[in-house]
Design a protein around this motif. Structure first.
Motif, PDB file in Angstrom:
ATOM      1  N   GLY A   1       0.810  -1.215   0.000  1.00  0.00           N
ATOM      2  CA  GLY A   1       0.000   0.000   0.000  1.00  0.00           C
ATOM      3  C   GLY A   1       0.841   1.262   0.000  1.00  0.00           C
ATOM      4  N   ALA A   2       1.906   1.284   0.796  1.00  0.00           N
ATOM      5  CA  ALA A   2       2.788   2.446   0.830  1.00  0.00           C
ATOM      6  C   ALA A   2       3.542   2.590  -0.487  1.00  0.00           C
ATOM      7  N   PHE A   3       3.963   1.447  -1.070  1.00  0.00           N
ATOM      8  CA  PHE A   3       4.684   1.497  -2.344  1.00  0.00           C
ATOM      9  C   PHE A   3       3.817   2.104  -3.436  1.00  0.00           C
ATOM     10  N   ARG A   4       2.528   1.801  -3.423  1.00  0.00           N
ATOM     11  CA  ARG A   4       1.631   2.361  -4.441  1.00  0.00           C
ATOM     12  C   ARG A   4       1.507   3.877  -4.293  1.00  0.00           C
ATOM     13  N   VAL A   5       1.679   4.390  -3.079  1.00  0.00           N
ATOM     14  CA  VAL A   5       1.566   5.836  -2.842  1.00  0.00           C
ATOM     15  C   VAL A   5       2.788   6.574  -3.368  1.00  0.00           C
ATOM     16  N   HIS A   6       3.992   6.112  -2.982  1.00  0.00           N
ATOM     17  CA  HIS A   6       5.197   6.886  -3.321  1.00  0.00           C
ATOM     18  C   HIS A   6       6.167   6.189  -4.267  1.00  0.00           C
ATOM     19  N   GLY A   7       5.997   4.890  -4.508  1.00  0.00           N
ATOM     20  CA  GLY A   7       6.844   4.197  -5.470  1.00  0.00           C
ATOM     21  C   GLY A   7       8.257   3.913  -4.995  1.00  0.00           C
ATOM     22  N   LEU A   8       8.509   3.996  -3.694  1.00  0.00           N
ATOM     23  CA  LEU A   8       9.843   3.742  -3.158  1.00  0.00           C
ATOM     24  C   LEU A   8       9.905   2.307  -2.633  1.00  0.00           C
ATOM     25  N   SER A   9      10.703   1.483  -3.265  1.00  0.00           N
ATOM     26  CA  SER A   9      10.787   0.078  -2.895  1.00  0.00           C
ATOM     27  C   SER A   9      11.863  -0.139  -1.834  1.00  0.00           C
ATOM     28  N   ALA A  10      11.764  -1.256  -1.137  1.00  0.00           N
ATOM     29  CA  ALA A  10      12.784  -1.612  -0.152  1.00  0.00           C
ATOM     30  C   ALA A  10      14.129  -1.796  -0.833  1.00  0.00           C
ATOM     31  N   GLU A  11      14.128  -2.307  -2.055  1.00  0.00           N
ATOM     32  CA  GLU A  11      15.380  -2.494  -2.799  1.00  0.00           C
ATOM     33  C   GLU A  11      16.035  -1.149  -3.105  1.00  0.00           C
ATOM     34  N   PHE A  12      15.229  -0.168  -3.547  1.00  0.00           N
ATOM     35  CA  PHE A  12      15.768   1.168  -3.840  1.00  0.00           C
ATOM     36  C   PHE A  12      16.353   1.812  -2.593  1.00  0.00           C
ATOM     37  N   LEU A  13      15.724   1.599  -1.444  1.00  0.00           N
ATOM     38  CA  LEU A  13      16.128   2.276  -0.210  1.00  0.00           C
ATOM     39  C   LEU A  13      17.237   1.542   0.547  1.00  0.00           C
ATOM     40  N   ARG A  14      17.574   0.324   0.112  1.00  0.00           N
ATOM     41  CA  ARG A  14      18.489  -0.515   0.884  1.00  0.00           C
ATOM     42  C   ARG A  14      19.858   0.135   1.094  1.00  0.00           C
ATOM     43  N   ASP A  15      20.374   0.858   0.100  1.00  0.00           N
ATOM     44  CA  ASP A  15      21.709   1.457   0.235  1.00  0.00           C
ATOM     45  C   ASP A  15      21.662   2.930   0.662  1.00  0.00           C
ATOM     46  N   LYS A  16      20.498   3.403   1.047  1.00  0.00           N
ATOM     47  CA  LYS A  16      20.363   4.794   1.480  1.00  0.00           C
ATOM     48  C   LYS A  16      20.734   4.918   2.965  1.00  0.00           C
TER      49      LYS A  16
END
Length: 230
Positions: free
Chosen positions: A52-67
């Motif tokens: 549900g959160a991914f559909r709102v902002h499009g930020l995946s756990a994979e994208f955020l993993r190295d942040k």
């Protein structure tokens, strides 16, 4: 007056349920005008991303993993916002998450009194109307066509424009600026026309003039005021 227009994105609706911040976007405004100074960070929430959160902002756990984690950006964030007011749409939501993250890294919370809630302002101004950020952009003819999904910095930029309109728009300020400029020009013109028709006679005695000239002659170089015609 320095203010920070702020927006966040999260993994869910409540930090009490283990949800975390994943994005913070801040835009500095001075006297309701953006200065161009921004703070924008994606953050690793150290957990999964609900669909549900991914559909709102499009930020995946994979994208955020190295942040970076919130603890790694908190000092920079706090330095950027300083002691400025925080302009936030639905401020209770963002402030709850920010203060939860601050608590988890051992930092004091942000005072609720610092938040200027544009949702509450809009509800008072347009009771019964839709007052989401998108609805307010449509109401004020602000181009939000690039807002395909929620994004903290883009939403902060749109909110800065919405906030300006909620505060009365650009026109009142422009009118006041024009009036002030006209008044200043009139004052300058009046000063220029109030010149004495006949210069006042010198109040120096001949002895004082001679003493001054004698002192100048001991300086060994032509004084600057003489070079400039003084």
């Amino acid at each position: 007056m320095r203010q920070i227009v702020l927006d966040t994105e999260t993994t869910g609706l409540s930090p009490d349920e283990g949800h975390r911040l994943v994005e913070v976007g801040c835009l500095e405004v001075f006297n309701h005008v953006p200065t161009g100074n921004v703070f924008h960070r994606y953050m690793n929430p150290e957990r999964d991303m609900p669909e549900g959160a991914f559909r709102v902002h499009g930020l995946s756990a994979e994208f955020l993993r190295d942040k970076p984690k919130f603890a790694e950006v908190v000092d920079e964030f706090l330095e950027f916002i300083g002691d400025a007011e925080l302009v936030i749409h639905n401020a209770g939501f963002d402030m709850t998450f920010l203060n939860a993250e601050l608590k988890w890294v051992g930092r004091p919370p942000l005072a609720a009194a610092r938040a200027v809630d544009t949702l509450m302002i809009a509800r008072k101004r347009f009771p019964g109307a839709q007052n989401s950020l998108d609805a307010l952009c449509r109401r004020f003819n602000i181009d939000n066509s690039g807002r395909v999904k929620h994004g903290a910095l883009l939403d902060a930029e749109l909110l800065a424009e919405v906030y300006l309109e909620l505060m009365g728009g650009r026109q009142p300020g422009l009118v006041l600026d024009a009036a002030a400029a006209a008044a200043a020009a009139t004052t300058v013109a009046a000063r220029e026309t109030r010149k004495r028709p006949t210069p006042l006679p010198s109040r120096l005695s001949e002895e004082e003039r001679a003493a001054h000239e004698g002192f100048v002659s001991t300086l060994g170089a032509e004084p600057l005021w003489v070079k400039l015609g003084g």
